[in-house]
Design an enzyme around this catalytic site. Structure first.
Site, PDB file in Angstrom:
ATOM      1  N   GLU A  25     -22.595   2.633   1.176  1.00  0.00           N
ATOM      2  CA  GLU A  25     -22.735   1.265   1.674  1.00  0.00           C
ATOM      3  C   GLU A  25     -21.506   0.429   1.325  1.00  0.00           C
ATOM      4  O   GLU A  25     -21.082  -0.428   2.111  1.00  0.00           O
ATOM      5  CB  GLU A  25     -24.003   0.639   1.090  1.00  0.00           C
ATOM      6  CG  GLU A  25     -25.271   1.294   1.611  1.00  0.00           C
ATOM      7  CD  GLU A  25     -26.521   0.893   0.853  1.00  0.00           C
ATOM      8  OE1 GLU A  25     -27.596   0.882   1.464  1.00  0.00           O
ATOM      9  OE2 GLU A  25     -26.439   0.594  -0.364  1.00  0.00           O
ATOM     10  N   THR A  84     -30.676  -4.680   8.292  1.00  0.00           N
ATOM     11  CA  THR A  84     -29.446  -5.193   7.676  1.00  0.00           C
ATOM     12  C   THR A  84     -28.541  -5.912   8.673  1.00  0.00           C
ATOM     13  O   THR A  84     -27.427  -6.283   8.322  1.00  0.00           O
ATOM     14  CB  THR A  84     -28.652  -4.033   7.031  1.00  0.00           C
ATOM     15  OG1 THR A  84     -28.302  -3.078   8.050  1.00  0.00           O
ATOM     16  CG2 THR A  84     -29.463  -3.355   5.939  1.00  0.00           C
ATOM     17  N   CYS A  90       0.838  -1.196   0.000  1.00  0.00           N
ATOM     18  CA  CYS A  90       0.000   0.000   0.000  1.00  0.00           C
ATOM     19  C   CYS A  90       0.871   1.244   0.000  1.00  0.00           C
ATOM     20  O   CYS A  90       1.202   1.802   1.057  1.00  0.00           O
ATOM     21  CB  CYS A  90      -0.940  -0.009   1.202  1.00  0.00           C
ATOM     22  SG  CYS A  90      -2.124   1.354   1.188  1.00  0.00           S
ATOM     23  N   THR A 138     -25.954   1.370  11.185  1.00  0.00           N
ATOM     24  CA  THR A 138     -26.984   1.063  10.197  1.00  0.00           C
ATOM     25  C   THR A 138     -27.829   2.300   9.918  1.00  0.00           C
ATOM     26  O   THR A 138     -28.007   3.151  10.787  1.00  0.00           O
ATOM     27  CB  THR A 138     -27.902  -0.079  10.671  1.00  0.00           C
ATOM     28  OG1 THR A 138     -28.872  -0.358   9.657  1.00  0.00           O
ATOM     29  CG2 THR A 138     -28.613   0.281  11.969  1.00  0.00           C
ATOM     30  N   TYR A 139     -28.304   2.386   8.685  1.00  0.00           N
ATOM     31  CA  TYR A 139     -29.235   3.442   8.288  1.00  0.00           C
ATOM     32  C   TYR A 139     -30.557   2.823   7.833  1.00  0.00           C
ATOM     33  O   TYR A 139     -31.397   3.499   7.253  1.00  0.00           O
ATOM     34  CB  TYR A 139     -28.620   4.280   7.165  1.00  0.00           C
ATOM     35  CG  TYR A 139     -27.259   4.838   7.527  1.00  0.00           C
ATOM     36  CD1 TYR A 139     -27.127   6.009   8.272  1.00  0.00           C
ATOM     37  CD2 TYR A 139     -26.090   4.176   7.147  1.00  0.00           C
ATOM     38  CE1 TYR A 139     -25.880   6.513   8.626  1.00  0.00           C
ATOM     39  CE2 TYR A 139     -24.832   4.665   7.482  1.00  0.00           C
ATOM     40  CZ  TYR A 139     -24.737   5.840   8.219  1.00  0.00           C
ATOM     41  OH  TYR A 139     -23.494   6.325   8.567  1.00  0.00           O
TER      42      TYR A 139
END
Length: 586
Positions: free
Chosen positions: A557, A492, A201, A480-481
């Site tokens: 997401e 979810t 990286c 979470t949304y």
């Protein structure tokens, strides 16, 4: 007022004394006065910077190489500030200054890449060039990040979709690298370099090379491993194991590190373990999201009329450019950012797994992931969670971690080592290798878990760190949304759990209270392939994988998925390392 006067005197003196200006070659230190919420103090610095740039330009015109060097070193950072500095007064004034010096013939560098990520459209990320309004909570987080090291990094900008998590991430990273702890600041930076190098990286390595020098590190260490003291060399085998095969870390590795004249203390070693595990996982995030080089990095800007670099589907800008020393210039010896491959990694893996999987139907294959997930989550919520026999649990676990054929890609897509990382790698061919389920590698969480063992042990040695890490783990899996793609009001939690437990299962950790049958019922093959690569082979991830393995999910997401992989992997590495260290201490 007193602070402004002091800053003004310091900078004016630097301008008047030619020797001081010429020797001011540490770009990051030079821009540190911008790390202030005081607009007046920032303006004083910018006034001085404007004078300095004019002076260096004048010297460069007179043939002074030092003037040219200083101008070339500082201009890229000034350009970065015009784009990512969270203070609008700084951005506006620097735009004017750069326009003025460009008018007198100075070549001002241009960014190579547009936006923080080459995988995410620039207008989709919350930046000051996206045209989106920055919410107050996100603006506050951006300022906090900038005030820590005069940089709002592309990595943090990619995380900006999730303000709650970013707040914890920034606090944790800052404490690991700058807070109270047994390791000196330069050693921390160097360990981050060593850890990030394992996954090639370049993005993280370049960032921390600059910080290493800024924090007083020995410049010789940047030349490579041959210049390191024995104490640092001794930790390389542990860094390698922890990154690629953490289940093989044992108490004997700590016995070798904790005795002798070049030994580590327990506190130092725990700090080092946290840094290495953190940056192994963070490298996966940066590569998984295609984070672009910072503008003031060597690969982040150009000073010619070259147009912006176009990232193809088989590239990853976080890897950097260039082959190994002495390599030819043909595409086979260049890293993937500049050498498209004829065979796509994901296609190879999926083709192999499709041949052996009986659960993947043709209908499912053609659907978008978001649609399939919505259906699968609905089915799972209606199922009875009956208690399974031990033999059935073993079968489900084995099915969930069955190989996706990643090893077949090694001949197809051997990722060369970026030229700036070769010097940091020992045994570069050492990679992730799947353990056999029949071996003793599998670790049951009831024997050693983060919640019951790792957290408690770390709390005794490094209490504030254990709290931050624990809070971050919980935040990542609970975030979470209640939406999935275009669908709203969706639970979810099963999807997040399946992702978390799947990543830990391929690292050899088994949770007996989780039904691993849910992994294959909820997670699609393409998705499992992608998150497996991010967790084990992130250097192989390409834009194609990012876009096509999570179709239908919003970019926020997809970033959340990468956060889940980051945290699940980080926790897994810490579990193995702390378990082995505890065993040694007993």
């Amino acid at each position: 007022v007193k602070n402004e006067t002091s800053c003004s005197m310091m900078l004016d003196q630097g301008f008047e004394e030619e020797k001081d200006l010429v020797e001011e070659d540490d770009t990051l230190k030079y821009f540190k006065p911008l790390m202030s919420r005081d607009r007046g103090q920032r303006n004083v610095f910018i006034d001085s910077l404007s004078k300095s740039l004019s002076l260096w330009h004048s010297r460069a015109n007179d043939g002074d190489q030092i003037g040219t060097h200083l101008l070339n070193n500082h201009l890229p950072t000034a350009v970065r500030m015009t784009i990512t500095c969270p203070f609008p007064d700084v951005r506006l004034r620097l735009v004017e200054i750069l326009a003025n010096i460009e008018d007198v013939g100075v070549v001002v560098p241009k960014p190579v890449f547009e936006g923080p990520s080459s995988f995410i459209p620039k207008d989709e990320v919350l930046t000051y060039q996206s045209g989106k309004d920055i919410p107050p909570d996100v603006q506050s987080l951006y300022e906090d990040a900038f005030l820590r090291d005069a940089r709002l990094s592309h990595m943090v900008l990619c995380l900006g979709y999730h303000p709650q998590y970013v707040a914890l991430f920034i606090r944790t990273l800052d404490f690991i690298m700058n807070g109270n702890g047994p390791l000196s600041l330069d050693i921390r930076c160097y360990l981050a370099i060593l850890a990030s190098s394992r996954h090639k990286c370049s993005y993280l390595v370049t960032l921390h090379e600059k910080e290493f020098i800024t924090k007083g590190g020995d410049p010789n260490w940047i030349k490579g491993l041959v210049h390191l003291p024995k104490k640092i060399l001794n930790i390389l085998p542990l860094n390698k194991l922890l990154c690629h095969r953490p289940w093989n870390v044992s108490e004997k590795h700590f016995e070798e590190l904790l005795v002798g004249t070049d030994s580590w203390s327990v506190a130092e070693l725990v700090h080092a373990l946290v840094i290495m595990a953190f940056f192994h996982a963070l490298a996966g995030f940066c590569l998984g999201c295609g984070v672009n080089p910072e503008i003031d990095a060597e690969l982040g800007h150009v000073t010619s009329d070259q147009s912006n670099f176009s990232v193809g589907h088989n590239t990853n800008p976080a890897l950097g450019l260039g082959g190994t020393p002495g390599s030819d210039s043909d595409s086979e010896n260049l890293s993937p950012i500049c050498s498209p491959h004829s065979t796509d990694v994901s296609s190879c893996i999926i083709e192999h797994y499709m041949e052996t999987s009986s659960d993947m139907s043709n209908n499912t294959q053609s659907k978008r992931l978001a649609d399939t997930l919505k259906e699968r989550l609905a089915e799972v919520s209606q199922e009875e969670q009956d208690e399974e026999e031990e033999g059935e649990k073993d079968k489900r676990f084995a099915e969930s971690v069955s190989s996706l054929g990643v090893e077949r890609t090694r001949d197809v897509m051997a990722v060369p080592i970026p030229v700036n990382l070769v010097k940091y790698l020992d045994d570069p061919g050492y990679k992730h290798q799947d353990f056999t389920l029949a071996s003793a590698c599998t670790l049951r969480a009831r024997e050693y878990s983060w919640e019951d063992h790792g957290f408690t042990f770390l709390s005794r040695v490094y209490p504030q760190m254990s709290e931050l890490l624990d809070e971050k783990f919980k935040m990542a899996i609970a975030l979470t949304y209640r939406r999935l793609g275009q669908a709203r009001d969706i639970d979810t939690n099963p999807f997040r759990q399946a992702t978390w437990y799947y990543i830990q299962s391929i690292k050899g950790i088994r949770h007996d209270d989780y039904n691993y049958g849910m992994v294959n019922k909820i997670l699609e093959i393409q998705y499992k392939t992608y998150i497996r690569m991010v967790a084990c082979f992130p250097e192989m991830v390409t834009k194609y994988d990012f876009l096509n393995s999570m179709t239908g999910l919003e970019f926020s997401e997809k970033v959340h998925v990468n956060i889940l992989v980051l945290e699940a992997r980080l926790q897994a590495e810490l579990i193995y390392a702390l378990k082995a260290l505890m065993k040694h201490m007993k």
